[in-house]
Design an enzyme around this catalytic site. Structure first.
Site, PDB file in Angstrom:
ATOM      1  N   CYS A   1       5.431  -5.972   0.989  1.00  0.00           N
ATOM      2  CA  CYS A   1       5.552  -4.630   1.221  1.00  0.00           C
ATOM      3  C   CYS A   1       5.213  -3.952   2.416  1.00  0.00           C
ATOM      4  CB  CYS A   1       5.101  -4.133  -0.093  1.00  0.00           C
ATOM      5  SG  CYS A   1       5.966  -2.568  -0.343  1.00  0.00           S
ATOM      6  N   TYR A   2       3.926  -3.138   2.287  1.00  0.00           N
ATOM      7  CA  TYR A   2       3.659  -2.535   3.530  1.00  0.00           C
ATOM      8  C   TYR A   2       3.038  -3.544   4.450  1.00  0.00           C
ATOM      9  CZ  TYR A   2       0.417   0.321   6.539  1.00  0.00           C
ATOM     10  OH  TYR A   2      -0.348   0.650   7.497  1.00  0.00           O
TER      11      TYR A   2
ATOM     12  N   GLU B   1       3.531 -10.889  -6.835  1.00  0.00           N
ATOM     13  CA  GLU B   1       2.202 -11.023  -7.612  1.00  0.00           C
ATOM     14  C   GLU B   1       2.612 -10.362  -9.091  1.00  0.00           C
ATOM     15  OE1 GLU B   1       2.903  -8.967  -4.951  1.00  0.00           O
ATOM     16  OE2 GLU B   1       1.946  -7.127  -5.112  1.00  0.00           O
TER      17      GLU B   1
ATOM     18  N   GLY C   1       0.851  -1.160   0.003  1.00  0.00           N
ATOM     19  CA  GLY C   1      -0.009   0.182   0.062  1.00  0.00           C
ATOM     20  C   GLY C   1       0.815   1.393  -0.088  1.00  0.00           C
TER      21      GLY C   1
ATOM     22  N   LYS D   1     -12.421 -10.645 -15.360  1.00  0.00           N
ATOM     23  CA  LYS D   1     -12.841 -10.640 -16.841  1.00  0.00           C
ATOM     24  C   LYS D   1     -12.412 -11.959 -17.334  1.00  0.00           C
ATOM     25  CE  LYS D   1     -14.512  -8.678 -20.343  1.00  0.00           C
ATOM     26  NZ  LYS D   1     -15.870  -7.515 -20.313  1.00  0.00           N
TER      27      LYS D   1
ATOM     28  N   HIS E   1       7.561  -7.514  -4.539  1.00  0.00           N
ATOM     29  CA  HIS E   1       6.256  -7.838  -5.128  1.00  0.00           C
ATOM     30  C   HIS E   1       6.078  -9.255  -5.647  1.00  0.00           C
ATOM     31  CE1 HIS E   1       4.090  -4.272  -3.743  1.00  0.00           C
ATOM     32  NE2 HIS E   1       5.105  -3.681  -3.706  1.00  0.00           N
TER      33      HIS E   1
ATOM     34  N   SER F   1     -26.527  -6.216 -22.815  1.00  0.00           N
ATOM     35  CA  SER F   1     -25.966  -5.111 -23.654  1.00  0.00           C
ATOM     36  C   SER F   1     -25.524  -5.742 -25.003  1.00  0.00           C
ATOM     37  CB  SER F   1     -24.952  -4.368 -22.899  1.00  0.00           C
ATOM     38  OG  SER F   1     -23.623  -5.454 -22.712  1.00  0.00           O
ATOM     39  N   GLY F   2     -25.302  -7.023 -24.994  1.00  0.00           N
ATOM     40  CA  GLY F   2     -24.713  -7.766 -26.200  1.00  0.00           C
ATOM     41  C   GLY F   2     -23.124  -7.780 -25.688  1.00  0.00           C
ATOM     42  N   GLY F   3     -22.734  -7.503 -24.692  1.00  0.00           N
ATOM     43  CA  GLY F   3     -21.166  -7.673 -24.143  1.00  0.00           C
ATOM     44  C   GLY F   3     -20.958  -8.798 -23.524  1.00  0.00           C
ATOM     45  N   VAL F   4     -20.009  -9.294 -23.328  1.00  0.00           N
ATOM     46  CA  VAL F   4     -19.583 -10.631 -22.602  1.00  0.00           C
ATOM     47  C   VAL F   4     -20.324 -10.849 -21.195  1.00  0.00           C
ATOM     48  CG1 VAL F   4     -17.531 -12.208 -21.788  1.00  0.00           C
ATOM     49  CG2 VAL F   4     -17.216 -10.755 -23.786  1.00  0.00           C
ATOM     50  N   ASP F   5     -20.120  -9.886 -20.323  1.00  0.00           N
ATOM     51  CA  ASP F   5     -20.415  -9.879 -18.957  1.00  0.00           C
ATOM     52  C   ASP F   5     -21.963 -10.209 -18.826  1.00  0.00           C
ATOM     53  OD1 ASP F   5     -18.029  -9.136 -18.590  1.00  0.00           O
ATOM     54  OD2 ASP F   5     -18.298  -7.139 -17.907  1.00  0.00           O
ATOM     55  N   SER F   6     -22.926  -9.177 -19.436  1.00  0.00           N
ATOM     56  CA  SER F   6     -24.347  -9.589 -19.198  1.00  0.00           C
ATOM     57  C   SER F   6     -24.726 -10.826 -19.949  1.00  0.00           C
ATOM     58  CB  SER F   6     -25.046  -8.162 -19.893  1.00  0.00           C
ATOM     59  OG  SER F   6     -24.786  -7.915 -21.164  1.00  0.00           O
ATOM     60  N   SER F   7     -24.067 -11.211 -21.010  1.00  0.00           N
ATOM     61  CA  SER F   7     -24.417 -12.346 -21.655  1.00  0.00           C
ATOM     62  C   SER F   7     -24.091 -13.654 -20.659  1.00  0.00           C
ATOM     63  CB  SER F   7     -23.798 -12.771 -22.984  1.00  0.00           C
ATOM     64  OG  SER F   7     -23.912 -11.470 -24.070  1.00  0.00           O
TER      65      SER F   7
END
Ligand code: XMP
Length: 507
Positions: free
Chosen positions: A78-79, A166, A51, A363, A164, A217-223
């Site tokens: 780290c922090y 990650e 952080g 995503k 880090h 909406s036609g996008g990936v998430d809502s589908s």
């Protein structure tokens, strides 16, 4: 499962990604999370993120030290490591030299956390460092500028790393996370198949016999959200798709084919093309266009949703990054959920509860889930598409004629991008229509037609973007096809601006 305490690091979502890559589920909570909530989660280990604060700042973020009495391993990054050292009575000081970038890790203790590791490069980003270690803690590694680059308290299974693990730049980072998960004895059973199964059960329980309404909406998430909810409750779900006429060529048709015909979902298609066109007539200002499109969408969606009697839930494709980002910095345990930008507010009288089955996913996980649920590559690998659609890709006034011209040109680009096998590699690729006519010659005739611009960018998150170095031969092919096949365009340009200072969209 692993609990990640978010001390505000720009990398904390990456920590979560790394943990999940090893098939272990994890959640990110702010430092203010209560001990009771932590116990309820039953974590097998805790990771304290990095952080921006210094541990000696007046309001430096702190998590309840009771976490160190839960008998589970803790890894401070780290922090997070400095917080742990400070809590146990060690000291932290401002480093003489700020360390930022690559450093070589000299490992002294090649056990548990560092088992099987070589000395290799790690990524540092810190101003403070450990001065004295508390009793029980031992240094495990150093770098040229940092005497305590890692430490541990073996009996308690507490670990700290100044670098880090990650980020990709830390060569053995994945192995370190993997070792920590082994120390925690985490069950490695987090897969999209198990997530789908559990979530479907959850949705069934939550929704019971009630109805859900969801805006596609036609996008990936809502589908993907729609398909998942549909698997759980079938026809109790009604999707609403507002065709604003501003989608790419054939998008609305494809959506209808895949979701209605193949998956037999209950979808209400609202043909609002005329309404959008007339509301946008004569409008040239980009922000005014956005407002008109957004407001009209909400109005139409609300009216349609209002017709569904007894709807109790609003389904949304909200993702985990939205959830994390919408929390106030170091805010309380109850996260404020941002509403999806493609779905507006509903009339308060409807009193819908939110149903957001993707709210713990990133995503790329949503894409894997989509495949797991039987959606095609074409559906799950869609490039992002803005809510206002082609409305902000036609500069100046939007008319039906211009929309048709843009749709044709854009479809040619898309077809060629896919044929070239670069669709997935590009963050976005599309055509912009300029309200500029130029002179050309076709056969023996003079032409005076519109100019369009090809825009193709590489990006990881749309915050920054670089224009794609597409092969000249490819650009030549697209340009020639557009000019020959699309009536109304006689000149094609290629946008070679990066973001910043340009933006991805032209408006
Ligand atoms: P810019 O043009 O700001 O775009 O570099 C960054 C990303 O956001 C998308 N974008 C939008 N998405 N409504 C949306 O839902 C909008 O008004 C909007 N404007 C830009 C853009 O496509 C890119 O992915």
């Amino acid at each position: 499962m692993i609990l990640i305490i978010d001390f505000g690091s720009q990398f904390n979502q990456l920590i979560a990604r790394r943990v999940r890559e090893h098939s272990v589920y994890c959640v990110i909570e702010p430092p203010s999370v209560s001990v009771e909530s932590i116990r309820a989660l039953k974590p097998e280990g805790i990771i304290l993120s990095g952080g921006p604060a210094s541990i000696y700042d007046e309001n430096s973020p702190r998590v309840n030290p009771a976490i160190f009495e839960m008998g589970i391993p803790v890894l401070g990054i780290c922090y997070g490591m400095q917080f742990m050292v400070d809590t146990f009575g060690g000291s932290v000081k401002k480093s003489e030299k700020r360390e930022y970038g690559f450093a070589t890790l000299n490992i002294r203790s090649r056990e548990d956390l560092f088992a099987g590791l070589e000395d290799s490069t790690c990524w540092m980003s810190h101003g403070d460092s450990i001065d004295t270690l508390p009793e029980g803690f031992v240094s495990m590694a150093d770098t040229a500028n940092t005497p305590v680059a890692a430490c541990h308290f073996p009996e308690k299974k507490f670990y700290g790393v100044q670098f880090h693990p990650e980020v990709e730049h830390t060569k053995e980072g994945r192995k370190i996370i993997d070792n920590f998960l082994s120390i925690c004895q985490c069950s490695r059973n987090w897969t999209m198949a198990s997530f789908a199964k559990e979530t479907i059960e959850d949705i069934k329980k939550t929704v019971g016999g009630q109805k859900v309404v969801l805006g596609l909406s036609g996008g990936v998430d809502s589908s993907v959200a729609a398909v998942l909810i549909h698997k759980a409750i079938g026809d109790q779900l009604t999707c609403i798709f507002v065709d604003n006429g501003l989608l790419r060529k054939n998008e609305a048709k494809t959506l209808e084919e895949v979701l209605t015909r193949n998956l037999q979902m209950n979808i209400r298609f609202v043909d609002a093309r005329e309404r959008f066109l007339s509301a946008l007539a004569g409008v040239t200002d980009p922000e005014t266009k956005r407002k008109i499109i957004g407001n009209l969408f909400i109005e139409i969606f609300d009216a349609e949703a209002g017709k569904i009697e007894g709807a109790a839930f609003l389904g949304q494709g909200t993702l985990y990054p939205d959830v994390i980002e919408s929390r106030s910095a170091f805010g309380g345990p109850s996260a404020v959920i941002k509403s999806h930008h493609n779905v507006g507010g509903l009339p308060e009288t409807m009193n819908l509860k939110l149903l957001e089955p993707l709210q713990y996913l990133f995503k790329d996980e949503v894409r894997i889930l989509g495949k797991e649920l039987g959606l095609s590559d074409e559906m799950v690998w869609r490039q992002p598409f803005p809510g206002p659609g082609l409305g902000i890709r036609i500069l100046g006034e939007i008319t039906e004629e211009r929309l048709n011209i843009l749709k044709e040109a854009d479809a040619i680009l898309l077809e060629e991008v896919k044929a070239e096998g670069i669709y997935k590699d590009l963050w976005q690729s599309f055509v912009v229509l300029l309200p500029v006519r130029t002179v050309g010659v076709m056969g023996d005739h003079r032409t005076y037609e519109f100019t369009c611009v090809i825009r193709a960018v590489n990006s990881k998150d749309a915050m920054t973007a670089d224009w794609a170095r597409l092969p000249h031969e490819f650009l030549a092919r697209v340009s020639s096809r557009i000019i020959n096949e699309v009536r109304g365009i006689n000149r094609v340009a290629y946008d070679i601006s990066s973001k910043p200072p340009a933006t991805i969209e032209w408006e």
